[in-house]
Design an enzyme around this catalytic site. Sequence first.
Site, short mmCIF file in Angstrom:
data_model
loop_
_atom_site.label_atom_id
_atom_site.label_comp_id
_atom_site.label_asym_id
_atom_site.label_seq_id
_atom_site.Cartn_x
_atom_site.Cartn_y
_atom_site.Cartn_z
N ASP A 187 2.02 41.10 36.44
CA ASP A 187 3.29 41.47 36.71
C ASP A 187 3.07 42.91 37.80
O ASP A 187 3.37 43.88 37.09
CB ASP A 187 4.31 41.78 35.79
CG ASP A 187 5.64 41.79 36.32
OD1 ASP A 187 6.13 40.99 37.52
OD2 ASP A 187 6.39 42.68 35.83
N CYS A 217 -0.13 44.83 33.42
CA CYS A 217 0.75 45.90 33.84
C CYS A 217 1.90 45.49 33.12
O CYS A 217 3.14 45.09 33.60
CB CYS A 217 1.03 45.72 35.50
SG CYS A 217 -0.35 45.36 36.57
N ASP A 244 -5.72 52.25 33.37
CA ASP A 244 -5.52 51.48 34.62
C ASP A 244 -6.15 50.26 34.71
O ASP A 244 -7.28 49.84 34.48
CB ASP A 244 -5.99 52.57 35.67
CG ASP A 244 -5.54 51.85 37.30
OD1 ASP A 244 -5.62 50.86 37.32
OD2 ASP A 244 -5.85 52.64 38.22
N ALA A 277 4.55 47.50 31.22
CA ALA A 277 5.75 48.42 30.97
C ALA A 277 6.81 47.84 32.08
O ALA A 277 6.70 47.52 33.01
CB ALA A 277 5.41 49.93 31.05
N LYS A 334 8.32 41.20 29.65
CA LYS A 334 7.49 40.21 29.82
C LYS A 334 6.59 39.96 28.40
O LYS A 334 6.14 39.05 27.91
CB LYS A 334 6.87 39.86 31.01
CG LYS A 334 7.81 39.88 32.15
CD LYS A 334 7.10 39.77 33.51
CE LYS A 334 7.95 39.98 34.50
NZ LYS A 334 8.93 41.02 34.63
N CYS A 366 8.31 41.49 42.08
CA CYS A 366 9.83 41.54 42.10
C CYS A 366 10.21 42.04 43.62
O CYS A 366 11.01 42.76 43.66
CB CYS A 366 10.58 42.22 40.92
SG CYS A 366 9.96 43.97 41.13
N GLY A 382 7.77 46.35 29.07
CA GLY A 382 7.49 45.13 28.00
C GLY A 382 8.54 43.93 27.94
O GLY A 382 8.14 43.45 26.84
#
Length: 448
Positions: A333, A260, A314, A262, A266, A386, A264
């Site tokens: 993430d 996952c 996906d 975007a 990480k 997060c 970008g």
Amino acid sequence: MSKVDNNPRSMAVTALTRVKNGAYSNLQLNQMIDDSNISQRDAGLMTTIVYGVIQHRMTIDYQLEPFIKNQKRVADWVMILLETAVYQMQYLERVPKRAIFDESIEIAKTRGHEGIRRFVTGVLHQMDRVGIKDPADIDDPIKRQSLVYSVPEWLINELTDQLGADKTTSILKSINHPANQSIRVATEQLSMADAKAALEEEGYKVADSQVAVQGFVLSGKPANQAKLFKSGQVTIQDESAMLPAESMQIQPNMMILDACSAPGGKTVQIAGQLSADQRGQVVALDIHEHKVHLVKQNARRMNVSDRVVTQAIDARKIQDVFKDQTFDEILVDAPCSGIGLVRRKPEIRYEKQLKDVTSLAKIQLDILNAVAQKVKINGIITYSTCTILNQENRDVVKAFLAEHPDFESQRVETARDLKADRTTDYLEIYPDDFDSDGFFIGQFKRVR
């Protein structure tokens, strides 16, 4: 631009109106500052007002309520103009009341008509005569905290149930502080010492991050003006957001999946630890094509395009695309409620509901389940969010391990050995711990 349109207070009203209609506060501010010729000082005032109004909106609206009979009949921008005036009166001690009143009335006159000017004038002068309510006087403890800290009651209830009253209060006090301006140094390109020296030469105040080994906290001017940013040797990234990739045990020749990815941040951090010469590569996925484009842009800017492959799919359908391929390590993430980011993106607190948290937890587990068989035996899945809510963190980890006996929990290790005395394998960072974003990291090793 007209005089009023180049006025930081008027620009703040414009930005806040756009945020109310769905724009992201940070992106909106950056765009407006880039498109204008306002001074750095005026840009700072506009930014302070925009973030301040969003952070304290529930408090401000509670204080405005007695002076506006029917808020629904008031145009959005007029209501927002009054919110900016109250914010300045309540929270900006150095701004004289007369200047706030004069500027607000002038904006009402220039942007609206005589009736709006009279309405704004009347509300401001009545507030000045009568005084405004202090939410600290509210008897009910949850409602009082909600209006003092401008956080919805459902979120206070959840945090109190999960973390206790003292920790919740500490978090609530911290989230309305300004966010630190942090950067990550691409240490494969230059050393931390050389980066610090170059930044200081440009006039930045530079402090080492307490959280991430590649991080600095900057002050003095916007980080995106730095020469090192423009050359792709540093990137703007929160200190906590650097930890998932930092905790991964990356070797230069690995094949890694960022499920996952975007926008970008990480992805490029991982790619910096890989070597194109040894065929190291990170495969970066995102469900949206336009977000995959952001990952590509980030990889180009940070000089790691040769180690990044992107694909718009996906992550829950990874088996359909990568039928036979496995990866040395996988980062998930995961999409989450973002409650850990409220200091940096204050509007999040008003946009999310408990039902969103529940539905996101299901998506997170679905993604983990989908990628589980794509990691090699002895390989590790790193799961991060997060947010600071158990439903999306501890509960997802527990559910994944219960469903996958071929995985074992792995202790998350960071370069600065954060929370070394914790009893859990996973690492939880709360906004009040280090004045960074709230973050969660768990790791699972495939043992068979």
